[in-house]
Design a protein around this motif. Sequence first.
Motif, PDB file in Angstrom:
ATOM      1  N   VAL A  13       0.837  -1.201   0.000  1.00 58.64           N
ATOM      2  CA  VAL A  13       0.000   0.000   0.000  1.00 58.64           C
ATOM      3  C   VAL A  13       0.870   1.248   0.000  1.00 58.64           C
ATOM      4  CG1 VAL A  13      -1.659   1.330   1.354  1.00 58.64           C
ATOM      5  CG2 VAL A  13      -1.967  -1.136   1.094  1.00 58.64           C
ATOM      6  N   GLN A  14       1.920   1.227   0.837  1.00 64.05           N
ATOM      7  CA  GLN A  14       2.806   2.385   0.898  1.00 64.05           C
ATOM      8  C   GLN A  14       3.526   2.591  -0.436  1.00 64.05           C
ATOM      9  OE1 GLN A  14       5.318   1.526   4.251  1.00 64.05           O
ATOM     10  NE2 GLN A  14       3.836   2.295   5.744  1.00 64.05           N
ATOM     11  N   TRP A  15       3.979   1.459  -1.019  1.00 66.72           N
ATOM     12  CA  TRP A  15       4.679   1.572  -2.304  1.00 66.72           C
ATOM     13  C   TRP A  15       3.748   2.110  -3.380  1.00 66.72           C
ATOM     14  CZ3 TRP A  15       4.093  -0.751  -7.124  1.00 66.72           C
ATOM     15  CH2 TRP A  15       5.154  -0.571  -8.013  1.00 66.72           C
ATOM     16  N   SER A  16       2.500   1.616  -3.369  1.00 65.90           N
ATOM     17  CA  SER A  16       1.525   2.105  -4.348  1.00 65.90           C
ATOM     18  C   SER A  16       1.258   3.590  -4.146  1.00 65.90           C
ATOM     19  CB  SER A  16       0.218   1.316  -4.228  1.00 65.90           C
ATOM     20  OG  SER A  16       0.425  -0.054  -4.487  1.00 65.90           O
ATOM     21  N   SER A  17       1.172   3.982  -2.864  1.00 70.66           N
ATOM     22  CA  SER A  17       0.933   5.396  -2.570  1.00 70.66           C
ATOM     23  C   SER A  17       2.108   6.253  -3.033  1.00 70.66           C
ATOM     24  CB  SER A  17       0.709   5.571  -1.067  1.00 70.66           C
ATOM     25  OG  SER A  17       0.538   6.933  -0.743  1.00 70.66           O
ATOM     26  N   ILE A  18       3.327   5.747  -2.783  1.00 68.89           N
ATOM     27  CA  ILE A  18       4.520   6.486  -3.218  1.00 68.89           C
ATOM     28  C   ILE A  18       4.558   6.590  -4.736  1.00 68.89           C
ATOM     29  CG2 ILE A  18       7.042   6.388  -3.327  1.00 68.89           C
ATOM     30  CD1 ILE A  18       6.983   5.150  -0.529  1.00 68.89           C
ATOM     31  N   ARG A  19       4.194   5.474  -5.393  1.00 73.50           N
ATOM     32  CA  ARG A  19       4.194   5.488  -6.854  1.00 73.50           C
ATOM     33  C   ARG A  19       3.170   6.480  -7.391  1.00 73.50           C
ATOM     34  NH1 ARG A  19       2.593   0.078  -9.930  1.00 73.50           N
ATOM     35  NH2 ARG A  19       0.637   0.624  -8.885  1.00 73.50           N
ATOM     36  N   GLU A  20       1.981   6.508  -6.764  1.00 73.54           N
ATOM     37  CA  GLU A  20       0.960   7.456  -7.196  1.00 73.54           C
ATOM     38  C   GLU A  20       1.415   8.894  -6.956  1.00 73.54           C
ATOM     39  OE1 GLU A  20      -2.541   6.394  -5.128  1.00 73.54           O
ATOM     40  OE2 GLU A  20      -2.890   4.535  -6.266  1.00 73.54           O
ATOM     41  N   GLN A  21       2.055   9.111  -5.794  1.00 74.01           N
ATOM     42  CA  GLN A  21       2.554  10.451  -5.505  1.00 74.01           C
ATOM     43  C   GLN A  21       3.647  10.849  -6.494  1.00 74.01           C
ATOM     44  OE1 GLN A  21       3.774  10.455  -1.415  1.00 74.01           O
ATOM     45  NE2 GLN A  21       1.699  10.157  -0.625  1.00 74.01           N
ATOM     46  N   ARG A  22       4.477   9.846  -6.843  1.00 67.61           N
ATOM     47  CA  ARG A  22       5.543  10.127  -7.805  1.00 67.61           C
ATOM     48  C   ARG A  22       4.969  10.493  -9.169  1.00 67.61           C
ATOM     49  NH1 ARG A  22       9.343   5.213  -8.797  1.00 67.61           N
ATOM     50  NH2 ARG A  22       7.423   4.516  -9.824  1.00 67.61           N
TER      51      ARG A  22
END
Length: 307
Positions: A175-184
């Motif tokens: 979830v955190q990685w997905s969130s970071i990817r979306e933020q990126r």
Amino acid sequence: MPSDQRIKAAGADNLDVLSAVWILSCIDENPILTYEGISSRLGLPEAFDIRGLVRGRRELFRPGVLESRLDAWKRQMISGRSLPSWISEISDAEERKAAINAITRNDVFRNQFRASPEAPKSDVQIIDWGLNHIERLRKFAIEEKEARSKKWSTVIIPLASLLLAFVSVIGTTWVQWSSIREQRELKRYEVSFKPRQEAYTAFMSSFTNAFLYADTSDRDRLDGAIARMESSYYLFEPFLPEEARRSVYEEFNSFIGLCNKLLEASRASPSRRDNPSDEFTVKFAKSKTFFRRNLYQALFLDADNRM
């Protein structure tokens, strides 16, 4: 039968039956017992595996008997002596004889301590030894059950909890990685795509307005539109490769020259606007096609591939 299988055959409930069978085998008048007779005397259900229970405890019982001893016992029963209760309950003489003759050495067993012919009843010490042995089996079965339960509570459940925690960590990480990817991606849009999009939109809008202002002989608005085109160009210029920068800038300057000529022509001959095949209109269409094809390609397709 292996010892572990014997213990399963004589589980916690079956050990009570085993104790009863042991006592009967010790005190019965006849040292030879039938499985049918034991089941009848103890009131066991037909599905109960009394054979497996007895055969699984060879330290207590001896399955089978010599054919000669079995035949001698059968003759005694036919003559009316040494009858098991289940045989004596058969009232019809022929049926009783048939039941006696049907008994085979696989249908009988003996107490290990009463194996010889005419063996007397077991004494109290033998009976106690057998009962104590069965009690040890019961204790072992209970300890084994507790050990399995303890294994669940001390090994399997903690491992399951650890696995669940691991899955939870993996899920949280995902979830955190997905969130970071979306933020990126959002940040990339904000710092890269959005400026290109806004600059391109402003450039093309000013491009169209510039031609209209030139066609209506409006010098002030034409200069303003060209200035906005130039400002927009400098906004997206960093995203263009060298060749695209050169070709776009050349086309931009060519378009400025076209607008200046159109402004002069419009002042000299206002009626030319009614001709859709006018050379200025044709050149405008070609210039627009150039920007829409080449500038769009360089800004949004090739630029994304370079990132």
